[in-house]
Design an enzyme around this catalytic site. Structure first.
Site, PDB file in Angstrom:
ATOM      1  N   TRP A  33       0.867  -1.208   0.174  1.00 54.25           N
ATOM      2  CA  TRP A  33       0.125  -0.138  -0.256  1.00 54.25           C
ATOM      3  C   TRP A  33       0.798   1.134  -0.071  1.00 54.25           C
ATOM      4  CZ3 TRP A  33      -4.148  -1.179  -1.789  1.00 54.25           C
ATOM      5  CH2 TRP A  33      -4.795  -2.485  -1.481  1.00 54.25           C
ATOM      6  N   LYS A  61     -12.173  -2.108   6.916  1.00 57.50           N
ATOM      7  CA  LYS A  61     -11.357  -2.892   7.591  1.00 57.50           C
ATOM      8  C   LYS A  61     -11.890  -2.874   8.945  1.00 57.50           C
ATOM      9  CE  LYS A  61      -8.742  -3.351   3.923  1.00 57.50           C
ATOM     10  NZ  LYS A  61      -7.876  -2.401   3.462  1.00 57.50           N
ATOM     11  N   ASP A  81      -2.014   6.698   6.321  1.00 60.04           N
ATOM     12  CA  ASP A  81      -2.969   5.882   5.773  1.00 60.04           C
ATOM     13  C   ASP A  81      -3.111   4.728   7.033  1.00 60.04           C
ATOM     14  OD1 ASP A  81      -4.321   3.683   4.745  1.00 60.04           O
ATOM     15  OD2 ASP A  81      -3.002   3.151   3.197  1.00 60.04           O
TER      16      ASP A  81
HETATM   17  C1  LIG Z   1      -7.001  -2.101   2.025  1.00 60.64           C
HETATM   18  C2  LIG Z   1      -6.137  -0.909   2.201  1.00 60.64           C
HETATM   19  C3  LIG Z   1      -5.705   0.166   1.377  1.00 60.64           C
HETATM   20  C4  LIG Z   1      -6.901   0.030  -0.019  1.00 60.64           C
HETATM   21  O1  LIG Z   1      -8.108   0.442   0.356  1.00 60.64           O
HETATM   22  P1  LIG Z   1      -9.175   0.740  -0.848  1.00 60.64           P
HETATM   23  O2  LIG Z   1     -10.448   1.127  -0.098  1.00 60.64           O
HETATM   24  O3  LIG Z   1      -9.302  -0.536  -1.329  1.00 60.64           O
HETATM   25  O4  LIG Z   1      -8.380   1.620  -1.912  1.00 60.64           O
HETATM   26  C5  LIG Z   1      -4.754   0.936   1.391  1.00 60.64           C
HETATM   27  N1  LIG Z   1      -4.174   1.075   2.580  1.00 60.64           N
HETATM   28  C6  LIG Z   1      -4.077  -0.081   3.674  1.00 60.64           C
HETATM   29  C7  LIG Z   1      -3.111   0.204   4.773  1.00 60.64           C
HETATM   30  C8  LIG Z   1      -5.087  -0.840   3.413  1.00 60.64           C
HETATM   31  O5  LIG Z   1      -5.229  -2.110   4.260  1.00 60.64           O
END
Ligand SMILES: *Cc1c(COP(=O)(O)O)cnc(C)c1O
Length: 357
Positions: free
Chosen positions: A99, A190, A166
């Site tokens: 990511w 998540k 993030d």
């Molecule tokens: C799942 C995830 C993403 C991607 O998220 P989307 O909503 O599918 O774009 C980005 N960063 C992390 C840390 C993730 O776990």
């Protein structure tokens, strides 16, 4: 049979959150209409948006000067939106997984990117240390929980430049010092709600500093000025996030959540370390409390499919590891009950009795 849902995302939600969402889908506030059928401009939905934002700020203890947005496009759109809005000349990034790499790739379209630390040398099994944040960077970007590799940053860093994080997979898992961050973003799917909505916490004073023209929909200012309703927001996912936040608050907030999460993670890591057949893939001091990755020792690797079917028969779902790590990944998000972790630990012990050489 009740399932133990270890899925990495979209993932487990609290039962009452699902039930209350189901009710609102059938009849929203006794209106005779589904939440999916009403105007986002109506007062009933406005109340949902307002409560979701208010609870978000309350539960995370967000100080003055910050806005909470609910947008579309996933965390992946934020990989581009962050540099679009903030990157003038140069940004610093910590490369801790897939990511983070995707975020870096997007940022490179807008300016210079300095990767100040990376754990790519060991398949992202640890959080790099000993880096310095360049004082001339427009911002410093981190991924606090590396969902695929099971590593996590627990410290709210002091940064001389705006800190951007993030937090897709660990938001609301522990108390957070939001004042250390300029932007925190993540997909809801998540630890907060269903797929389809992205949260962004943004400190207003960092905006408006780049020279480029920003397309309306990609400009944070647009969404701040319109209370996340410049266009039609993802109404149903926002509703479910609101229900999760009510549930979090009722349970006692983030201190209680962190205690429960630490306990669940400890239970499983202790078993991984004790069991003669398994081994953890993340370095101990970087171990995530949200995504717990482990593999069979080489001599047992051929039992992988059998372990998945063994746990599957016991009602466990979502345990297969990501293809870039292999083995198994147990995601132990807020809504995963302790009894699910206990069930997994017992299954590992039973499997050891059956198969250990
Ligand atoms: C799942 C995830 C993403 C991607 O998220 P989307 O909503 O599918 O774009 C980005 N960063 C992390 C840390 C993730 O776990």
């Amino acid at each position: 049979m009740k399932k133990h849902n270890f899925s990495a995302g979209p993932s487990v939600l609290a039962r009452e959150v699902i039930e209350n969402t189901a009710k609102a889908v059938l009849d929203f506030n006794g209106s005779g209409l589904s939440i999916m059928e009403v105007s986002h401009r109506g007062k009933d939905f406005q109340a949902v948006m307002d409560e979701a934002v208010a609870l978000f700020k309350e539960v995370l203890n967000i100080p003055e000067g910050y806005q909470v947005l609910f947008l579309g496009g996933g965390a992946s759109l934020q990989f581009a939106m962050v540099p679009y809005n903030l990157l003038g000349k140069k940004a610093a990034y910590l490369e801790t997984g897939v990511w983070a790499k995707k975020a870096i790739k997007e940022a490179k379209q807008f300016g210079e990117v300095e990767v100040i630390g990376s754990s790519a040398d060991k398949n992202f099994s640890y959080i790099p240390k000993g880096w310095t944040i360049p004082a001339d960077a427009d911002y410093f970007h981190i991924t606090t929980n590396n969902t695929i590799y099971g590593t996590e940053i627990f410290e709210d860093f002091d940064s001389p430049v705006p800190l951007v994080a993030d937090m897709s997979s660990d938001i609301f898992s522990r108390p957070l010092d939001v004042s250390k961050y300029a932007i925190i973003y993540g997909g809801a799917q998540k630890n907060l709600g269903p797929a389809g909505v992205t949260f962004v916490i943004v400190r207003e004073d960092i905006l408006g500093k780049v020279d480029r023209t920003i397309p309306t929909m990609l400009n944070y200012k647009t969404h701040i000025d319109n209370g996340s309703m410049f266009n039609t927001p993802p109404c149903l996912p926002v509703y479910t996030c609101m229900e999760t936040l009510r549930w979090l608050k009722k349970l006692g907030g983030l201190e209680v959540m962190q205690k429960m999460n630490l306990e669940k993670a400890q239970l499983l890591y202790d078993e991984i370390d004790r069991n003669s057949m398994f081994v953890g893939t993340a370095e101990k001091e970087s171990r995530s409390i949200m995504n717990i990755c482990f593999v069979f020792k080489p001599e047992y690797e051929e039992l992988q499919a059998e372990f998945l079917s063994f746990t599957g028969k016991k009602g466990m779902s979502g345990l297969k590891g990501h293809r870039s790590v292999g083995g198994f990944r147990a995601s132990t998000y807020n809504a995963l009950a302790r009894e699910s972790v206990v069930a997994l630990v017992e299954a590992m012990q039973e499997f050891e009795k059956m198969h250990a050489k």
